[in-house]
Design a protein around this motif. Structure first.
Motif, PDB file in Angstrom:
ATOM      1  N   ASN A  94       3.248  15.538  55.571  1.00  0.00           N
ATOM      2  CA  ASN A  94       3.794  14.696  54.512  1.00  0.00           C
ATOM      3  C   ASN A  94       3.119  13.328  54.525  1.00  0.00           C
ATOM      4  O   ASN A  94       2.791  12.765  53.477  1.00  0.00           O
ATOM      5  CB  ASN A  94       5.306  14.547  54.708  1.00  0.00           C
ATOM      6  CG  ASN A  94       5.995  14.035  53.459  1.00  0.00           C
ATOM      7  OD1 ASN A  94       5.545  14.272  52.344  1.00  0.00           O
ATOM      8  ND2 ASN A  94       7.096  13.331  53.638  1.00  0.00           N
ATOM      9  N   ASN A 109      16.314  19.018  44.126  1.00  0.00           N
ATOM     10  CA  ASN A 109      15.795  19.376  45.449  1.00  0.00           C
ATOM     11  C   ASN A 109      16.799  19.075  46.550  1.00  0.00           C
ATOM     12  O   ASN A 109      16.973  19.862  47.487  1.00  0.00           O
ATOM     13  CB  ASN A 109      14.484  18.634  45.711  1.00  0.00           C
ATOM     14  CG  ASN A 109      13.337  19.206  44.901  1.00  0.00           C
ATOM     15  OD1 ASN A 109      13.560  19.882  43.898  1.00  0.00           O
ATOM     16  ND2 ASN A 109      12.120  18.941  45.313  1.00  0.00           N
ATOM     17  N   GLU A 154       9.529  22.736  50.820  1.00  0.00           N
ATOM     18  CA  GLU A 154      10.170  21.530  51.334  1.00  0.00           C
ATOM     19  C   GLU A 154      11.296  21.873  52.306  1.00  0.00           C
ATOM     20  O   GLU A 154      11.431  21.247  53.360  1.00  0.00           O
ATOM     21  CB  GLU A 154      10.705  20.695  50.167  1.00  0.00           C
ATOM     22  CG  GLU A 154      11.122  19.295  50.549  1.00  0.00           C
ATOM     23  CD  GLU A 154      11.490  18.454  49.352  1.00  0.00           C
ATOM     24  OE1 GLU A 154      12.058  17.363  49.563  1.00  0.00           O
ATOM     25  OE2 GLU A 154      11.235  18.880  48.207  1.00  0.00           O
ATOM     26  N   TYR A 179       4.935  21.178  54.363  1.00  0.00           N
ATOM     27  CA  TYR A 179       4.430  20.151  53.446  1.00  0.00           C
ATOM     28  C   TYR A 179       2.924  20.268  53.212  1.00  0.00           C
ATOM     29  O   TYR A 179       2.363  19.477  52.469  1.00  0.00           O
ATOM     30  CB  TYR A 179       4.763  18.754  53.979  1.00  0.00           C
ATOM     31  CG  TYR A 179       6.208  18.371  53.767  1.00  0.00           C
ATOM     32  CD1 TYR A 179       6.615  17.760  52.595  1.00  0.00           C
ATOM     33  CD2 TYR A 179       7.173  18.644  54.739  1.00  0.00           C
ATOM     34  CE1 TYR A 179       7.943  17.412  52.387  1.00  0.00           C
ATOM     35  CE2 TYR A 179       8.499  18.304  54.543  1.00  0.00           C
ATOM     36  CZ  TYR A 179       8.878  17.683  53.369  1.00  0.00           C
ATOM     37  OH  TYR A 179      10.198  17.348  53.166  1.00  0.00           O
ATOM     38  N   THR A 191      11.408  11.438  54.040  1.00  0.00           N
ATOM     39  CA  THR A 191      11.440  12.665  53.238  1.00  0.00           C
ATOM     40  C   THR A 191      11.590  13.890  54.125  1.00  0.00           C
ATOM     41  O   THR A 191      12.354  14.811  53.834  1.00  0.00           O
ATOM     42  CB  THR A 191      10.162  12.790  52.393  1.00  0.00           C
ATOM     43  OG1 THR A 191      10.015  11.614  51.599  1.00  0.00           O
ATOM     44  CG2 THR A 191      10.214  14.007  51.493  1.00  0.00           C
TER      45      THR A 191
END
Length: 491
Positions: free
Chosen positions: A14, A63, A136, A141, A262
């Motif tokens: 990521n 998401n 995800e 990622y 994230t």
């Protein structure tokens, strides 16, 4: 693969994707800053604020909802994709109808066409393959980062080409549209999943989405309200300088910490029923975040004049005081993001609205009660508000979910003292005042050395008193031993 291993791999992929995108973005921004006038950035910023506010009304946390579920359900995925698509179509119609009003309200008639064009292109973002959420949730990622980088490379080439040719704000608009289109098309090559229209809303999804939407609206309002207020107080050039100054002021946060955040959400979701473990890992993450953020705030205060004049160009030199003040925004932003995660884990999402409400209220109060002769004065007040909001969020989290203020004080004291020592070394010792690239690099190196050395000393003592710092001290020790062994082996 263990969860720790998966989290590490996810973080670095990521980070690679985000860094790659931002490295390209920063490079293109630096070039564009020399090709375009600050007013061009100001116009696009004002148009983006208008569009972004309405777009938050379509942010239903697709998401986030799907990731929070134990298993991914295709019907829920299709429903989320369908609802987002319908909301986006409605948004386009609303923005087209309101484009004249918004342009008049912002005192910028040029943004009318920008609003229409960008709003219509937003359809591609809604059509993006919902199947990407599978990667995800699985902390995969790699493919997402590759897609992000591909879209950014192509859109950057388009932006720079048009900027060289037209040298106006349409280059910025076209680049953003290109990025959205490429990412949408690419999502169907990356994921084999094919979404279908489905209007059957899953149980609990509507309630969750309503809370997320409210938080998105308030969060966006808080984050962009200052730029909007600058637009009401000053001209387009001031808006452009404020926007660019803020972008580079919080760059360390957006490019290093945000990618980790994230990846942290799906990774820590498994601890939602084990509050002690959840909070323990959160404190460790806080220590890492503020161990990086606090010295960056101090460092930017010193290098802003050199950065704005040498890197951005002479016409941006008066952006330096804005950049110095706005670096303080890195203080409350990660606290808000991490506590919002905790509220979601503990099924108290509605409480996450507090931080945004506080920020908005403080900003509006300052706007209505104070007068600002210069945009730098506004930036300074914005920094003071950030500090007040930070303290308010800490106290609120303590009262609502039991976040330990004593533990947070222990977490913050180490980087705070180290940053204070760094500031003293640069202010009372030596820092280069030469407006050159060499002077900038010298200040970065001197500041970094003084911070790291003081941090290591303080960390040694704090490791004996606090388990969080004992954890990070052991990590530093292991890393040092590994580096030492490699050096010995290579000889």
């Amino acid at each position: 693969m263990s969860i720790q291993r998966k989290l590490t791999v996810a973080y670095f992929w990521n980070l690679f994707g985000k860094w790659g995108v931002r490295f390209i973005g920063i490079g293109s921004t630096l070039i564009l800053a020399r090709l375009l006038d600050p007013s061009a950035f100001g116009l696009v910023a004002l148009a983006t604020i208008c569009i972004g506010f309405f777009e938050t009304l379509t942010d239903i946390g697709i998401n986030r909802y799907l990731i929070s579920q134990t298993e991914l359900d295709e019907k829920a995925m299709d429903t989320s994709w369908t609802i987002a698509l319908m909301l986006k179509i409605l948004l386009i119609v609303v923005l087209v109808l309101l484009s004249d009003f918004l342009a008049d309200f912002m005192n910028a008639p040029e943004i009318r066409l920008i609003i229409i064009v960008v709003a219509c292109s937003g359809l591609f973002s809604a059509l993006t393959n919902i199947g990407l959420v599978r990667f995800e949730k699985a902390l995969d990622y790699k493919r997402i980062s590759t897609l992000l980088l591909t879209a950014k490379v192509i859109s950057t080439c388009v932006t720079l080409s048009l900027a060289f040719y037209f040298q106006n704000y349409w280059a910025l608009v076209a680049g953003g549209i290109c990025n959205t289109v490429v990412y949408c098309v690419g999502s169907y090559f990356v994921s084999s999943y094919r979404p279908k229209l489905n209007f059957a809303i899953a149980k609990g999804q509507l309630s969750f989405s309503t809370k997320i939407m409210a938080r998105a609206v308030l969060g966006y309002t808080r984050n962009k309200l200052d730029i909007f207020l600058v637009g009401k107080l000053f001209d387009n050039s001031a808006v452009g300088k404020y926007n660019i100054g803020q972008e580079f002021a919080i760059l360390p946060l957006t490019e290093v910490i945000t990618p980790a955040s994230t990846a942290m959400f799906p990774a820590l979701a498994q601890y939602r029923d084990r509050k002690a473990e959840l909070f323990d890992k959160t404190y460790k993450y806080f220590a890492l975040v503020y161990g990086f953020v606090l010295p960056c705030i101090v460092g930017i205060w010193f290098i802003a004049p050199q950065f704005c004049t040498v890197i951005l160009g002479p016409k941006w030199s008066d952006t330096a005081p804005l950049m110095s003040a706005l670096a303080v925004l890195m203080l409350p932003f990660p606290l808000t993001a991490i506590t919002n995660n905790l509220f979601d884990y503990l099924n108290k999402t509605q409480l996450s609205l507090f931080s945004d409400c506080v920020g908005i209220l403080l900003l509006l109060t300052a706007f209505l009660t104070l007068s600002f002769d210069y945009v730098a004065d506004f930036a300074l007040v914005r920094a003071i508000i950030a500090i007040i909001a930070f303290l308010a969020i800490l106290i609120f989290a303590r009262l609502t979910i039991g976040l330990s203020l004593l533990k947070m004080t222990s977490v913050l004291i180490v980087p705070l003292i180290s940053s204070a020592i760094m500031w003293s070394c640069l202010y009372f010792g030596y820092h280069s005042k030469e407006i050159t690239i060499l002077g900038l690099l010298l200040n970065v190196v001197l500041g970094g050395i003084s911070y790291v050395l003081s941090l290591l000393v303080i960390l040694f003592f704090m490791a004996k008193a606090d388990t969080t710092w004992a954890f990070w001290y052991s990590k530093v020790t292991l890393m040092s031993q590994s580096i030492w062994r490699k050096c010995i082996t290579s000889q």
